[in-house]
Design a protein around this motif. Structure first.
Motif, PDB file in Angstrom:
ATOM      1  N   ASN A   1      47.475 -19.528 -32.197  1.00  0.00           N
ATOM      2  CA  ASN A   1      47.250 -18.203 -32.798  1.00  0.00           C
ATOM      3  C   ASN A   1      48.450 -17.302 -32.539  1.00  0.00           C
ATOM      4  OD1 ASN A   1      44.692 -19.175 -33.240  1.00  0.00           O
ATOM      5  ND2 ASN A   1      43.715 -17.976 -31.620  1.00  0.00           N
TER       6      ASN A   1
ATOM      7  N   LYS B   1      34.178 -18.034 -29.414  1.00  0.00           N
ATOM      8  CA  LYS B   1      33.710 -19.386 -29.718  1.00  0.00           C
ATOM      9  C   LYS B   1      33.384 -20.150 -28.436  1.00  0.00           C
ATOM     10  CE  LYS B   1      34.677 -23.499 -32.384  1.00  0.00           C
ATOM     11  NZ  LYS B   1      35.689 -24.378 -32.944  1.00  0.00           N
ATOM     12  N   ALA B   2      34.187 -19.873 -27.405  1.00  0.00           N
ATOM     13  CA  ALA B   2      33.982 -20.576 -26.136  1.00  0.00           C
ATOM     14  C   ALA B   2      32.665 -20.166 -25.478  1.00  0.00           C
ATOM     15  CB  ALA B   2      35.148 -20.289 -25.197  1.00  0.00           C
ATOM     16  N   LYS B   3      32.088 -19.037 -25.900  1.00  0.00           N
ATOM     17  CA  LYS B   3      30.846 -18.556 -25.278  1.00  0.00           C
ATOM     18  C   LYS B   3      29.600 -19.031 -26.042  1.00  0.00           C
ATOM     19  CE  LYS B   3      33.151 -15.619 -22.461  1.00  0.00           C
ATOM     20  NZ  LYS B   3      33.791 -14.414 -22.983  1.00  0.00           N
TER      21      LYS B   3
ATOM     22  N   THR C   1      38.466 -16.839 -30.929  1.00  0.00           N
ATOM     23  CA  THR C   1      38.604 -18.054 -30.132  1.00  0.00           C
ATOM     24  C   THR C   1      37.842 -17.910 -28.814  1.00  0.00           C
ATOM     25  OG1 THR C   1      40.764 -18.458 -31.099  1.00  0.00           O
ATOM     26  CG2 THR C   1      40.260 -19.617 -29.068  1.00  0.00           C
ATOM     27  N   SER C   2      38.001 -16.745 -28.171  1.00  0.00           N
ATOM     28  CA  SER C   2      37.310 -16.617 -26.884  1.00  0.00           C
ATOM     29  C   SER C   2      35.809 -16.434 -27.083  1.00  0.00           C
ATOM     30  CB  SER C   2      37.920 -15.514 -26.016  1.00  0.00           C
ATOM     31  OG  SER C   2      37.666 -14.265 -26.566  1.00  0.00           O
TER      32      SER C   2
ATOM     33  N   LEU D   1      41.978 -13.844 -34.531  1.00  0.00           N
ATOM     34  CA  LEU D   1      41.873 -15.220 -34.056  1.00  0.00           C
ATOM     35  C   LEU D   1      41.701 -15.271 -32.546  1.00  0.00           C
ATOM     36  CD1 LEU D   1      44.539 -16.749 -36.393  1.00  0.00           C
ATOM     37  CD2 LEU D   1      42.124 -17.351 -36.333  1.00  0.00           C
ATOM     38  N   ALA D   2      42.424 -14.398 -31.833  1.00  0.00           N
ATOM     39  CA  ALA D   2      42.365 -14.450 -30.380  1.00  0.00           C
ATOM     40  C   ALA D   2      40.956 -14.153 -29.877  1.00  0.00           C
ATOM     41  CB  ALA D   2      43.370 -13.474 -29.783  1.00  0.00           C
ATOM     42  N   ILE D   3      40.357 -13.049 -30.367  1.00  0.00           N
ATOM     43  CA  ILE D   3      39.028 -12.719 -29.858  1.00  0.00           C
ATOM     44  C   ILE D   3      37.979 -13.697 -30.378  1.00  0.00           C
ATOM     45  CG2 ILE D   3      39.386 -10.284 -29.300  1.00  0.00           C
ATOM     46  CD1 ILE D   3      38.391  -9.516 -31.990  1.00  0.00           C
TER      47      ILE D   3
ATOM     48  N   TYR E   1      46.312 -13.520 -44.037  1.00  0.00           N
ATOM     49  CA  TYR E   1      45.102 -12.742 -43.802  1.00  0.00           C
ATOM     50  C   TYR E   1      44.321 -12.473 -45.080  1.00  0.00           C
ATOM     51  CZ  TYR E   1      47.348 -12.092 -39.353  1.00  0.00           C
ATOM     52  OH  TYR E   1      47.944 -12.320 -38.156  1.00  0.00           O
TER      53      TYR E   1
ATOM     54  N   GLN F   1      44.715 -20.517 -28.460  1.00  0.00           N
ATOM     55  CA  GLN F   1      45.293 -19.176 -28.299  1.00  0.00           C
ATOM     56  C   GLN F   1      46.811 -19.233 -28.469  1.00  0.00           C
ATOM     57  OE1 GLN F   1      43.464 -16.856 -28.584  1.00  0.00           O
ATOM     58  NE2 GLN F   1      41.848 -16.548 -27.066  1.00  0.00           N
TER      59      GLN F   1
ATOM     60  N   SER G   1      39.112  -6.842 -24.505  1.00  0.00           N
ATOM     61  CA  SER G   1      40.171  -7.056 -25.487  1.00  0.00           C
ATOM     62  C   SER G   1      40.635  -5.751 -26.116  1.00  0.00           C
ATOM     63  CB  SER G   1      39.687  -8.022 -26.564  1.00  0.00           C
ATOM     64  OG  SER G   1      38.394  -7.670 -26.989  1.00  0.00           O
ATOM     65  N   HIS G   2      39.945  -4.643 -25.837  1.00  0.00           N
ATOM     66  CA  HIS G   2      40.444  -3.374 -26.366  1.00  0.00           C
ATOM     67  C   HIS G   2      41.693  -2.927 -25.625  1.00  0.00           C
ATOM     68  CE1 HIS G   2      37.267  -3.048 -23.565  1.00  0.00           C
ATOM     69  NE2 HIS G   2      36.975  -1.792 -23.677  1.00  0.00           N
TER      70      HIS G   2
ATOM     71  N   HIS H   1      31.327  -9.269 -25.664  1.00  0.00           N
ATOM     72  CA  HIS H   1      31.569  -8.040 -26.412  1.00  0.00           C
ATOM     73  C   HIS H   1      33.082  -7.858 -26.496  1.00  0.00           C
ATOM     74  CE1 HIS H   1      30.058  -3.725 -27.378  1.00  0.00           C
ATOM     75  NE2 HIS H   1      31.118  -4.046 -28.093  1.00  0.00           N
ATOM     76  N   GLU H   2      33.613  -8.133 -27.668  1.00  0.00           N
ATOM     77  CA  GLU H   2      35.061  -8.038 -27.841  1.00  0.00           C
ATOM     78  C   GLU H   2      35.393  -6.836 -28.723  1.00  0.00           C
ATOM     79  OE1 GLU H   2      37.243  -9.791 -26.301  1.00  0.00           O
ATOM     80  OE2 GLU H   2      36.011 -11.400 -25.479  1.00  0.00           O
ATOM     81  N   PHE H   3      36.689  -6.507 -28.768  1.00  0.00           N
ATOM     82  CA  PHE H   3      37.083  -5.280 -29.449  1.00  0.00           C
ATOM     83  C   PHE H   3      38.307  -5.515 -30.318  1.00  0.00           C
ATOM     84  CE2 PHE H   3      35.372  -4.658 -25.283  1.00  0.00           C
ATOM     85  CZ  PHE H   3      34.317  -3.799 -25.502  1.00  0.00           C
TER      86      PHE H   3
ATOM     87  N   ASP I   1      44.254  -9.498 -37.555  1.00  0.00           N
ATOM     88  CA  ASP I   1      44.261 -10.766 -36.837  1.00  0.00           C
ATOM     89  C   ASP I   1      43.189 -10.741 -35.755  1.00  0.00           C
ATOM     90  OD1 ASP I   1      44.880 -12.775 -34.834  1.00  0.00           O
ATOM     91  OD2 ASP I   1      46.658 -13.152 -36.035  1.00  0.00           O
TER      92      ASP I   1
ATOM     93  N   THR J   1      42.486 -26.091 -33.670  1.00  0.00           N
ATOM     94  CA  THR J   1      42.551 -26.169 -35.125  1.00  0.00           C
ATOM     95  C   THR J   1      43.814 -25.477 -35.619  1.00  0.00           C
ATOM     96  OG1 THR J   1      40.210 -25.756 -34.967  1.00  0.00           O
ATOM     97  CG2 THR J   1      41.126 -25.884 -37.168  1.00  0.00           C
TER      98      THR J   1
ATOM     99  N   ILE K   1      40.717 -24.059 -25.554  1.00  0.00           N
ATOM    100  CA  ILE K   1      40.904 -22.624 -25.786  1.00  0.00           C
ATOM    101  C   ILE K   1      42.375 -22.221 -25.654  1.00  0.00           C
ATOM    102  CG2 ILE K   1      40.236 -20.328 -25.023  1.00  0.00           C
ATOM    103  CD1 ILE K   1      37.928 -21.746 -26.164  1.00  0.00           C
TER     104      ILE K   1
ATOM    105  N   GLN L   1      38.642 -15.989 -40.895  1.00  0.00           N
ATOM    106  CA  GLN L   1      39.184 -16.585 -39.677  1.00  0.00           C
ATOM    107  C   GLN L   1      38.108 -17.309 -38.875  1.00  0.00           C
ATOM    108  OE1 GLN L   1      41.521 -13.438 -37.811  1.00  0.00           O
ATOM    109  NE2 GLN L   1      42.486 -13.059 -39.773  1.00  0.00           N
TER     110      GLN L   1
ATOM    111  N   SER M   1      47.910 -12.525 -28.051  1.00  0.00           N
ATOM    112  CA  SER M   1      46.852 -13.507 -28.173  1.00  0.00           C
ATOM    113  C   SER M   1      46.208 -13.783 -26.813  1.00  0.00           C
ATOM    114  CB  SER M   1      47.434 -14.800 -28.719  1.00  0.00           C
ATOM    115  OG  SER M   1      46.781 -15.160 -29.867  1.00  0.00           O
TER     116      SER M   1
ATOM    117  N   LEU N   1      38.537 -21.212 -37.706  1.00  0.00           N
ATOM    118  CA  LEU N   1      38.396 -21.724 -36.346  1.00  0.00           C
ATOM    119  C   LEU N   1      37.182 -22.631 -36.201  1.00  0.00           C
ATOM    120  CD1 LEU N   1      39.149 -18.540 -34.243  1.00  0.00           C
ATOM    121  CD2 LEU N   1      40.540 -20.587 -34.375  1.00  0.00           C
TER     122      LEU N   1
END
Lengths: 367, 309, 383
Positions: free
Chosen positions: B10, C225-227, C222-223, C218-220, B220, B7, B278-279, C207-209, C216, B145, B3, C247, B262, C251
C-alpha cells in the motif's frame, strides 16, 4: 511639504483618532451592519498579520503554521470560559493566559527549528500547524479535552467590568450593537499592537532581527545572540496570535478545528507579502485588502445586474477566481508588496540597475 | 494475509505517486529555488483532462480495449499539462525572477487558486468518476494482494524516474539543466540558453505531474477540482524530506512518506494501545519529517546546507 | 510605468467602491411585494457540489411557489432567494448571516455544515429570524435553546441510533468496525452509531479514522481486515465511501459496508461502480418515490439541474415549511410567523415534517436503502 510641527502633528493625530472612533458607524451607515462584522474580522487579521510580520518580516523566518497560535489562544479561551468544563474565568485572566500559552508554544516550535532555514523551516512550521490542528480535532477521546470536530459552543462573550459585549448598549442616545462594541475593543488592541511593533522596529531587538534576516552569520559575528532573538521573535509573534485567537473565540461564541486550517496560515502570509513585508502600514493594508476583497467580490452578481441588466456568470463561480488573479497581478506589478518598507525599497532600487543588466546579459543573450 | 507486506505494498504504491509529483517540485526548486505551489493543481488538471477524454471516448461508444482508451486520455493530458506548466512559468514566475523571495510564492498560491476555479468552471463541482475500463486483476504476493493497476503504477513510476535520471545525468540537455541549477549566470555565459532550460524544466515536471494525476484518478477511481491541494502538499513534504533540489531525494522521500503514512495508519493504534489512532497518521508523518530535518537540516540526501537567499 | 500602476490601483479601488454601491442599490429595489429568503451553503471549495445542490433545491421550491402565487395579508408577494456562499467556513458563515439579517431576509434556509450553522444560528437568533437547516445534523445546533433554529433533517443521534440498531438486529453483525472522517458530521454520526450498536450487544473491534480529503484507505482497511469484523460502518461522505468500497474489494475485505445519508447518494454508486453492490445506507425521512409529489419533484429537479446530489429535497421542503408558516400567520414578518413554525405539520417530499420542542424533526423516521445494480433500493423504514 509642510514642516511637521508639534501643532500639525497633534492636529493630524486628532483627525485620525476621530476617524477611527467614527469608523464603525461610518461603515455601518455606508455599507451595512454585516460590514461592521467584516471590520471586526479585518481588525483580527491585522493583529494576526502584525504578529506574523514579526516572525517573517522582521526576523525573516518563513512560518507557514502561524494559525496554530491563533488556535491555541482561541481554544484556551473557549475551554476556560464555556460550559464545556464548566469554567467561566474573567476576561482579564483569559487574555494573559492565552497570550502566555501561545508564547510557550512559540518557543516550543522555535527550539527544534533553530538550525533550519528558508523552505525547510517553512515545511516544518507547516507541519507544526497541522499537528496542532489534528490534535485539536482528535482530543475528544479517550479524555474529552477539546470536544473534537464538534467544536466548543456557548463560549462566554467578552465581558470587561460590567460591560457585556454581547448585548446592545445605548450611550448618549447612540446604540452600540455587539459588532460595534467588539470593533472598538479590537481597534484598541490593534492600536496597542501597532504601537508595540513601531517601538520594536527601531529598538535594539528590532535591529538585531533585521540583522539576522539579512545575514545570520554576520549577525552572530557581531555578537547578536541569534538563538535567543529567534526564539523571542517566535514568542512575540505567537503572543499576538494567541491574543487574536482569544478575541475570536469570545466574539464568535463557537469554535471548531476547521477554522484553523492550513489555508488560513497561507492567507496571513499572503497578507504580509502582498502588503509589504516588514512595513507596518503595508501589512495593515494587506490584511485589509485580503479580508475585504473576498467579501466585496460577493457583490459581483449585483454589479452585473446593475451594469448589464442580468447575471451573466454565477458570482460564486467567479469570486475566488478573481481573488487568485488579484494575487498574481499585484505581485507582478509590485513584487515587494503594495507598500514596501523603505529599507527593502532601497535594496531593490539599488539592485535594480545591476539586476536588469545581469538579466539582459544572461537571459536574453540568445534571443 | 500478511499484514506487514500488505501495508508495505500500500505504502509503496502511494509513495511512488508522491515521488512522481515530488520530482516536479524538486526540479523547479533545484533550478529556481522556488516552491511551485501550483504544481499540485497541474496534477489535478492532468487527471481532469485525462478523465474528460476517457469519458468522451467511453460515452461515444468507441470500441477499443480499456487500456487503449485510458492511454488516449493520458496522451491528451500530457501535452495540456506541459503547455500549462510552460504558461505558468512565463506568466507568473519569469517576471519575478529577481523579485524578493516570497513574491513568486504568492503568485504561485494565486495561480493555484486560479487553476482550481478554472477547473471548477469547466468540469463542475462534482466528483468525476473513472469509468471501469481497466483490468481489475488481483494477484497474491507474499501473502498480500496486489492489483494490476498497482503493478502498472509501480512500473510506470520506476521507468519514468529512471528515464528522468538518465536524462539529467547523461544527456546534453541534462548537463545544461545541472549547470543552470548550479550557477545560472555562468551557465548563460557558457552558451546555455537559461530561459529555455527553465521552461523545459517546467514542461518536464508538468508532464510527470500529468502522468501522476492520471494514475491517481485511475487508482482511486475519481477526480475532483480540489484534489491537487493535498496531493501537492504531501509531495512537497516528500521532496523536502528527501532534500529538496535533489532528484534521488525526491524519489526516496516520496516512497518513504508513502510507507510511513501506511505504517502509521496501520500500526499507531496497536502500538499505543488504542490511545492514539489512525487519526494521528499525519501527525506521525509530520513528526518523522520534523525529526529528520532537525537531525539533518537539509533533508536526507540534500547536499546544500548554506542558504542562498 | 509608475503612473500606469497607480492608475491600475485606482481602477481597482474604484471597482471595489462601485461594487459596494451596487449592493446599496440592490438593497433599495427590494422594497414592496418581495419577500427575500436567504439560502446559504458552500458554493466554492471541496463541498461546493453539495452546496449548489441545496441551493438548487431551495430555488426550485421558490420558483414553484411564485408560479402558484403567494398572497399574504391580502397582498400578492413574490419570493426571492438570496443565495450566499459560506465556504463551509464558520467565520464567513457569521458574516453572511449578518449580511442576510441586514438585507432584511424573512428567513434563512441553511447552512449546510454544522460547523457553519452553529455560529450563524446565534446571529439569526439575536435578530429573531427563523432558520431552517436542510442538512446540519450536529446535536449542538438545536441544543442551544434558540427559538429560531429548526432543521428538517434528523440529527446524528436519531440517525446513528437507527443505524446502530439496524446493524445488529437486522444485519446480524456481532463484531463491528467503524471508520469516521473526523468531521463534525462523520464523527458525530459514528459516535452515536457506536453507542447504539454497543447497547444492542455488538462488539466494536476497530475504530479507525480518515479525513474528508482522503482517497487512500488501504492502510486502515488492511488493519481492519486483521480484526475480522462482520460489518464496517463509515461515518462520512460519498466521495470517500466510493473509493473505500472499491478498496475493500481490492483487499478482499468482503464485509457489509454501512453508511449514513452522506453515502446514500447517486454519487456514491457512480464512484464505487460495481463495488457499490450490496452496500446499505440510510437517509432520513421516507423514500422520495413513496411520497405524494416525490416523483414529481425528482423529475422536475433532474430536468432542470441534473441529478440530485444529496440534500436538495430537504432544502426544497424547508422552503415550503417556512412559507406554510407564513401562510398560517398571514405575514412574512419574522416576528409574526416565527410562532407558527413550531406548529408545522407538513407533508413534504422527504416525509411528514413536525418539529419537537427543540426544533428537531419529531419522530424522525429513517429509511434504509441498498445499492442494487446501480440504484438505491428501499429496504425498509424504521421509526
Amino acid at each position: 511639504m509642510i514642516e511637521p510641527t508639534r501643532k500639525n502633528a497633534w492636529r493630524s493625530f486628532l483627525l485620525l483618532a476621530a476617524l477611527l472612533v467614527a469608523l464603525p458607524f461610518l461603515v455601518d451607515a455606508g455599507l451595512g451592519r454585516a460590514w461592521v462584522r467584516v471590520l471586526d474580522f479585518t481588525l483580527l487579521y491585522i493583529l494576526l498579520a502584525l504578529g506574523l510580520n514579526i516572525v517573517v518580516g522582521y526576523a525573516g523566518l518563513l512560518d507557514l503554521g502561524y494559525i496554530a497560535f491563533y488556535a491555541v489562544g482561541a481554544y484556551l479561551y473557549a475551554l476556560l470560559a464555556s460550559p464545556h468544563f464548566g469554567l467561566h474565568l474573567p476576561f482579564w485572566m483569559l487574555l494573559p493566559i492565552g497570550a502566555a500559552t501561545a508564547a510557550a508554544f512559540g518557543v516550543m516550535l522555535g527550539t527544534p527549528t533553530l538550525r533550519l532555514r528558508g523552505d525547510y523551516l517553512a515545511i516544518v512550521t507547516l507541519g507544526f500547524g497541522e499537528i496542532i490542528r489534528i490534535f485539536l480535532n482528535n482530543l475528544n477521546a479517550p479524555i474529552n479535552i477539546t470536544n473534537g470536530p464538534q467544536g466548543v459552543n456557548m463560549i462566554d462573550p467578552i465581558q470587561i467590568g460590567g460591560l457585556l459585549f454581547d448585548k446592545t448598549h445605548t450611550l448618549f442616545g447612540v446604540t452600540f450593537s455587539a459588532a460595534h462594541q467588539y470593533s472598538y475593543l479590537f481597534l484598541l488592541l490593534t492600536l496597542t499592537v501597532i504601537f508595540v511593533c513601531l517601538r520594536l522596529q527601531d529598538s535594539r531587538i528590532g535591529r538585531a532581527w533585521v540583522a539576522i534576516r539579512e545575514d545570520e552569520v554576520a549577525a552572530e559575528a557581531m555578537g547578536i545572540n541569534t538563538r535567543n532573538l529567534k526564539l523571542l521573535a517566535f514568542a512575540m509573534g505567537a503572543t499576538f496570535g494567541g491574543v487574536a485567537g482569544g478575541l475570536f473565540a469570545g466574539f464568535q461564541g463557537f469554535i471548531s478545528p476547521e477554522s484553523f486550517n492550513l489555508m488560513e496560515s497561507i492567507l496571513i502570509v499572503c497578507m504580509i507579502v502582498l502588503g509589504g513585508m516588514g512595513n507596518i502600514p503595508g501589512v495593515i493594508l494587506g490584511a485589509v485588502l485580503l479580508t475585504v476583497l473576498p467579501e466585496a467580490l460577493r457583490y459581483l452578481g449585483d454589479a452585473q445586474r446593475a451594469l448589464l441588466g442580468h447575471v451573466v456568470v454565477d458570482p460564486a463561480d467567479l469570486r475566488m477566481l478573481l481573488f487568485g488573479i488579484a494575487l498574481i497581478v499585484v505581485m507582478l506589478y509590485r513584487p515587494a508588496g503594495l507598500l514596501p518598507s523603505r529599507r527593502r525599497q532601497r535594496e531593490l532600487v539599488a539592485e535594480a540597475g545591476v539586476a536588469e543588466q545581469e538579466q539582459a546579459s544572461v537571459y536574453d543573450a540568445q534571443r | 494475509m500478511d499484514i506487514l507486506t500488505q501495508q508495505l505494498i500500500n505504502g509503496l504504491v502511494l509513495g511512488s505517486v508522491y515521488a512522481l509529483v515530488a520530482l516536479g517540485y524538486t526540479m523547479v526548486y533545484g533550478i529556481l529555488e522556488l516552491i511551485n505551489f501550483a504544481h499540485g493543481e497541474i496534477t489535478m488538471m492532468g487527471a481532469m483532462v485525462a478523465l474528460a477524454v476517457i469519458g468522451a471516448l467511453v460515452g461515444a461508444g468507441v470500441d477499443l480495449p480499456g487500456v487503449v482508451i485510458a492511454l488516449f486520455g493520458l496522451l491528451a493530458a500530457i501535452p495540456v499539462c506541459m503547455a500549462l506548466g510552460f504558461a505558468i512559468e512565463r506568466v507568473a514566475y519569469r517576471p519575478l525572477r529577481h523579485a524578493p523571495r516570497l513574491a513568486p510564492l504568492i503568485t504561485a498560491i494565486g495561480m493555484s487558486i486560479v487553476l482550481q476555479n478554472v477547473a471548477m468552471l469547466i468540469w463542475g463541482r462534482q466528483y468525476i468518476s473513472f469509468p471501469p475500463i481497466l483490468p481489475q486483476g488481483r494477484h497474491q504476493l507474499l501473502g498480500a494482494t496486489i492489483t494490476d493497476v498497482q503493478i502498472a503504477i509501480l512500473c510506470t513510476s520506476v521507468i519514468l524516474m529512471a528515464a528522468l535520471v538518465t536524462l539529467v545525468k547523461r544527456t546534453r540537455l541534462g548537463r545544461a539543466m545541472r549547470a543552470t541549477a548550479q550557477a545560472p549566470q555562468i551557465a548563460g555565459l557558457m552558451g546555455v540558453n537559461v530561459n529555455t532550460i527553465i521552461s523545459l524544466t517546467f514542461v518536464l515536471g508538468s508532464a510527470l505531474a500529468a502522468v501522476a494525476g492520471f494514475m491517481v484518478s485511475a487508482y482511486y477511481g475519481l477526480a475532483h477540482y480540489y484534489m491537487g491541494f493535498m496531493l501537492g502538499l504531501k509531495a512537497f513534504s516528500a521532496a523536502v524530506l528527501g532534500g529538496i533540489g535533489n532528484l534521488a531525494g525526491a524519489m526516496l522521500g516520496g516512497l518513504l512518506l508513502g510507507v510511513i503514512e501506511s505504517l502509521g495508519a496501520g500500526y499507531i493504534g496497536d502500538l499505543t494501545g488504542g490511545f492514539l489512532g489512525s487519526h494521528y497518521q499525519d501527525v506521525f508523518a509530520f513528526f518523522v519529517l520534523i525529526l529528520v530535518l532537525v537531525l539533518r537540516p537539509s533533508g536526507l540526501l540534500g547536499e546544500r546546507v548554506v542558504e542562498r537567499a | 510605468m509608475k503612473s500606469s500602476r497607480r492608475l491600475a490601483l485606482a481602477a481597482l479601488v474604484a471597482a471595489v467602491g462601485l461594487i459596494g454601491c451596487g449592493q446599496q442599490d440592490a438593497g433599495n429595489t427590494a422594497g414592496e411585494g418581495i419577500v427575500q429568503i436567504g439560502s446559504v451553503a458552500p458554493l466554492t471549495g471541496p463541498q461546493a457540489h453539495l452546496g449548489k445542490d441545496n441551493d438548487n433545491g431551495a430555488q426550485l421550491a421558490v420558483d414553484e411557489i411564485n408560479a402558484a402565487g403567494l398572497k399574504l395579508g391580502g397582498k400578492p408577494l413574490r419570493l426571492q432567494l438570496v443565495s450566499e456562499d459560506d465556504q463551509a467556513d464558520p467565520r464567513t458563515a457569521t458574516i453572511i448571516a449578518q449580511k442576510l439579517v441586514d438585507g432584511g431576509v424573512a428567513g434563512v434556509i441553511g447552512h449546510l455544515n454544522s460547523g457553519a450553522t452553529i455560529p450563524a444560528s446565534k446571529i439569526y437568533h439575536d435578530a429573531g429570524i427563523p432558520q431552517i437547516s436542510p442538512s446540519a445534523t450536529a446535536i449542538a445546533y438545536t441544543a442551544q435553546g434558540f427559538k429560531t433554529a429548526f432543521r428538517v433533517m434528523t440529527n446524528d443521534e436519531q440517525q446513528g441510533k437507527a443505524l446502530g440498531q439496524y446493524a445488529v438486529a437486522k444485519l446480524g453483525a456481532k463484531q463491528i468496525a467503524i471508520i469516521d472522517d473526523r468531521t463534525a458530521y462523520g464523527q458525530g454520526l459514528a459516535d452515536e452509531f457506536e453507542k447504539a450498536a454497543k447497547a444492542a450487544g455488538a462488539e466494536i473491534v476497530a475504530h479507525e479514522f480518515t479525513s474528508d480529503r482522503s482517497t487512500d484507505f488501504l492502510a486502515i482497511l488492511t488493519s481492519i481486515k486483521a480484526k475480522h469484523p462482520q460489518l464496517l460502518f463509515y461515518g462520512g461522505m460519498d466521495a470517500q465511501a466510493g473509493p473505500m468500497a472499491k478498496q475493500m474489494q481490492q483487499l478482499g475485505l468482503n464485509v457489509q459496508l454501512l453508511g449514513g445519508d452522506g453515502v446514500e447518494t447517486a454519487e456514491f454508486v457512480k464512484l464505487a461502480g460495481t463495488d457499490a453492490e450490496g452496500v446499505v445506507a440510510s437517509s432520513p425521512g421516507l423514500p422520495l418515490a413513496s411520497m405524494p409529489g416525490g416523483t414529481a419533484f425528482k423529475e422536475k429537479f433532474t430536468a432542470r439541474y441534473g441529478q440530485i446530489q444529496t440534500y436538495a429535497p430537504y432544502a426544497y421542503d424547508a422552503v415550503y415549511v417556512m412559507v406554510e408558516a407564513m401562510r398560517r400567520a398571514d405575514s412574512a414578518e419574522p416576528g409574526n410567523y416565527l410562532a407558527e413554525l413550531p406548529k408545522t405539520d407538513y407533508q413534504g417530499v422527504t416525509g411528514h415534517i413536525r418539529f419537537d420542542a427543540k426544533g428537531d424533526v419529531a419522530g424522525g423516521s429513517v429509511t434504509l436503502y441498498q445499492a442494487k445494480s446501480g440504484t438505491w433500493q428501499v429496504l425498509e423504514t424504521v421509526h
